[in-house]
Design an enzyme around this catalytic site. Structure first.
Site, PDB file in Angstrom:
ATOM      1  N   GLU A 110       1.087  -1.429   0.012  1.00 39.49           N
ATOM      2  CA  GLU A 110      -0.175   0.193   0.000  1.00 39.49           C
ATOM      3  C   GLU A 110       0.847   1.325   0.070  1.00 39.49           C
ATOM      4  OE1 GLU A 110      -2.862  -1.050   2.679  1.00 39.49           O
ATOM      5  OE2 GLU A 110      -3.848  -2.480   2.198  1.00 39.49           O
ATOM      6  N   ARG A 157       1.297  -8.792   1.029  1.00 38.01           N
ATOM      7  CA  ARG A 157       0.478  -7.408   1.176  1.00 38.01           C
ATOM      8  C   ARG A 157       1.069  -7.862   2.850  1.00 38.01           C
ATOM      9  NH1 ARG A 157      -5.075  -6.515   3.012  1.00 38.01           N
ATOM     10  NH2 ARG A 157      -5.292  -7.649   4.987  1.00 38.01           N
TER      11      ARG A 157
END
Ligand SMILES: *[C@@H]1O[C@H](CO)[C@@H](O)[C@H](O)[C@H]1NC(C)=O
Ligand SMILES: *[C@@H]1O[C@H](CO)[C@@H](O)[C@H](O)[C@H]1NC(C)=O
Ligand SMILES: [Zn+2]
Length: 422
Positions: free
Chosen positions: A170, A225
């Site tokens: 992210e 992730r």
């Protein structure tokens, strides 16, 4: 004849391989039955985003067809919105590899460069303030987790906690925190909103909560992730650090399977990153006026809680739910005005999906922080053009200022005008 058939087969096999690539499929369910079917995909696939009317699913070009035909059979609409993510990733790395010397606020930066820039910011601290970079913990792979503190060294000042990149891929969240740091540094005594946000509050900023994961995404696994912990399935390393915290750990919306992208870890707060955050959040406790943990993506201002009520099996409703929703509304409404985007807001359980072990729930339930939030920044994926960094900053800054204003019941009325005129 035999030979040419063989050749043909060989050529099609080879070209299938040459063209094997990652693709992003958007699926648009309309009924609960369709949503139920799509929920099952989360067990086997990397579902990047899910809401009532849209699921984003990462697939390879060789396995997308079975899903397309299965969706077609069920009459569920879908569209391939990115037919070659590998191309985007390659282009991103090519662009970034040209950035040899400087930290670039308008692009993404590697961890070494990020940690150097934090030291530089601290070294030129805003006059009248004390800046420090401290190490709040160490990751599995022995990387420091660094925090920039901008403070007045006065006891019991309220703290705004801002962190990013709990989930390694992210990147836009980390870039957004740097724009905020720069804004604080450059606009003190220039922009009245910045002046009051610094005069009233200390800032604790952790641009990268998950340094191992972040390094890993820079080494080529751009879509990683989790963290990098080795677990009971050596082929599936990593724990989802936002399912590992001590709040309803092990309940809904987190997987016990190490191969899942939402693996909760072997035990509550098993990860050193989780332990580091929990310890520091707890020691600040109610001195934190707002705990803000940036994630990507989807335009959400999420607040606790994620889990279900044990008795009713419906989303748990906190006693102060109306008050925290009032603050989330102020934030999301302010953000919407910046670029006319739509932002959903509310408890994560009913706004996205039930989940457990999230850090904002820990901060609220176990550390006594009244206002905690996960803003899910803009974007339609994790690979975003660097031109998204500045608008993401403007949105998140507007949300932070408006939410602090709402908490204090003294809205910063002209924040939107100021941002628009910059
Ligand atoms: C990190 O980025 C900087 C530029 O900002 C570059 O000079 C350096 O070589 C990079 N380090 C690594 C380990 O890639
Ligand atoms: C990732 O999770 C594992 C637990 O599975 C943990 O041991 C490891 O330290 C974590 N990695 C990081 C970077 O925190
Ligand atoms: Zn996330």
């Amino acid at each position: 004849m035999l030979k040419s058939t063989f050749l043909l087969l060989f050529v099609s096999w080879a070209s299938a391989n040459v063209h094997e690539r990652l693709q992003l499929l958007q699926v648009y369910p309309q009924t609960d039955e369709e949503r139920f079917y799509l929920e099952q995909l989360k067990n086997e696939h990397d579902v990047w985003y899910s809401s009532e009317d849209r699921y984003d699913v990462l697939l390879t070009s060789s396995n997308i067809n079975w899903l397309l035909s299965s969706l077609q059979k069920r009459g569920i609409a879908s569209a391939i919105v990115n037919d070659d993510l590998d191309r985007d990733i390659k282009e991103e790395f090519e662009r970034l590899s040209k950035n040899e010397l400087f930290f670039d606020y308008d692009d993404f930066n590697n961890l070494t460069s990020i940690y150097q820039e934090m030291d530089k910011i601290a070294a030129k601290c805003i006059p009248g303030f004390v800046c420090a970079v401290d190490i709040i913990g160490t990751s599995v792979e022995k990387q420091p987790i660094k925090r920039l503190k901008i403070s007045k060294n006065v006891a019991n000042r309220k703290v705004i906690w801002l962190d990013a990149t709990t989930h390694a891929r992210e990147w836009l969240t980390t870039a957004t925190t740097f724009k905020i740091m720069k804004h604080l540094q450059d606009k003190y005594k220039v922009d009245p909103t910045v002046t009051s946000m610094l005069d009233k509050y200390d800032w604790h900023i952790i641009p990268v909560v998950n340094p191992d994961g972040y390094i890993y995404t820079w080494k080529g696994s751009r879509l990683w992730r989790k963290n990098r912990s080795i677990n009971s399935k050596p082929t599936c390393p990593g724990v989802d650090l936002n399912r590992n915290a001590d709040s309803a750990w092990g309940a809904v919306g987190a997987s016990a399977d190490p191969c899942s992208e939402t693996y909760r870890g072997p035990s509550v707060a098993s990860e050193p990153e989780t332990q580091a955050l929990q310890k520091h959040i707890k020691s600040l406790g109610s001195n934190i006026i707002e705990f803000i943990s940036l994630h990507a993506y989807g335009n959400y201002w999420l607040i606790p809680f994620g889990h279900l009520d044990d008795a009713t099996k419906k989303c748990y409703v906190a006693p102060d739910a109306a008050e925290t929703l009032r603050v989330a509304d102020a934030a999301a409404n302010a953000i919407e005005k910046v670029f006319n985007t739509k932002w959903k807001r509310g408890p994560s359980c009913n706004t996205i999906y039930p989940n457990s072990g999230g850090m904002i729930d820990y901060a609220k339930a176990k550390a006594g922080v009244k206002y905690t939030t996960v803003p899910e920044v803009r974007g339609n994926g994790f690979i975003v053009p660097p031109a998204q960094i500045e608008p993401s900053f403007k949105e998140i800054w507007a949300g932070i200022v408006a939410s602090i204003g709402a908490i204090e019941k003294k809205p910063f009325l002209d924040i939107i005008q100021e941002l628009k005129s910059q």
